[in-house]
Design an enzyme around this catalytic site. Structure first.
Site, PDB file in Angstrom:
ATOM      1  N   GLU A 116     -34.813   2.956  14.796  1.00  0.00           N
ATOM      2  CA  GLU A 116     -35.649   3.173  15.973  1.00  0.00           C
ATOM      3  C   GLU A 116     -35.848   4.660  16.206  1.00  0.00           C
ATOM      4  OE1 GLU A 116     -35.737   0.626  19.727  1.00  0.00           O
ATOM      5  OE2 GLU A 116     -34.593   2.383  20.358  1.00  0.00           O
TER       6      GLU A 116
ATOM      7  N   ASP B 201     -27.077  -3.941  21.968  1.00  0.00           N
ATOM      8  CA  ASP B 201     -27.316  -2.936  20.922  1.00  0.00           C
ATOM      9  C   ASP B 201     -27.528  -3.589  19.559  1.00  0.00           C
ATOM     10  OD1 ASP B 201     -27.057  -0.426  22.464  1.00  0.00           O
ATOM     11  OD2 ASP B 201     -25.028  -1.156  22.816  1.00  0.00           O
TER      12      ASP B 201
ATOM     13  N   ASP C  88     -30.004   0.815  15.499  1.00  0.00           N
ATOM     14  CA  ASP C  88     -30.358   1.292  16.835  1.00  0.00           C
ATOM     15  C   ASP C  88     -29.360   2.388  17.190  1.00  0.00           C
ATOM     16  OD1 ASP C  88     -31.474   1.528  19.387  1.00  0.00           O
ATOM     17  OD2 ASP C  88     -30.140   0.001  20.217  1.00  0.00           O
TER      18      ASP C  88
END
Length: 167
Positions: free
Chosen positions: A68, A139, A8
């Site tokens: 992502e 996160d 991420d």
């Protein structure tokens, strides 16, 4: 069994999570957050992100990666800067020859929670349910969710390919 890293990307905090997938069975291996202080020059922040991802890749040796995708913010400069961190997240596994898949945030959320507009807390809660005993910060939870999403789509795609070969 396939080891997957989910990433991420972020300029201040890049989450990472490693899982193993065997069919529909998922196992947690490790997770963490790479912190790059916002007072650092951009090049130094990107270098920190790259070096830390490379350490994780070397230590845990994932076979596949999932990152992502960036959604467009209202501020184009913020989107561009975040894209730099995303570029590092895409390039680092590729450096080791690890295939990298990309998933939009809504697809990840829908895969994990069943709702493409779920809140971060809902995603983290479902990650804890899917990986019992794991309670990551946001996160790292997002990174694990990306890895889980990839495991779901990966096994779905494998099933389709196997069935197509039998026909």
């Amino acid at each position: 069994m396939t080891r997957i890293i989910g990433l991420d990307p972020g300029l201040r905090h890049t989450g990472w999570g490693i899982i193993e997938s065997s069919g529909t069975r998922l196992s947690h291996i490790a997770h963490g957050i790479i912190n790059a202080h916002e007072d650092m020059p951009m090049a130094a922040r990107l270098t920190t992100i790259h070096e830390e991802i490379m350490k994780v890749l070397k230590e845990y040796a994932p076979q596949e990666a999932a990152v992502e995708e960036v959604f467009v913010n209202k501020n184009p400069l913020s989107t561009l800067k975040l894209g730099m961190a995303r570029g590092i997240a895409l390039m680092s596994p590729a450096f080791y020859g690890i295939p990298v898949a990309e998933y939009g945030a809504n697809k990840v959320k829908k895969s994990i929670v069943g709702n493409g507009h779920a809140e971060k807390e809902q995603v983290a809660s479902m990650v804890s349910i899917l990986l019992p005993g794991v309670n990551p910060k946001k996160d790292a939870a997002d990174a694990l969710a990306i890895a889980i999403c990839h495991a779901h789509y990966r096994s779905f795609n494998e099933t389709i390919l196997k069935n197509d070969c039998k026909a």
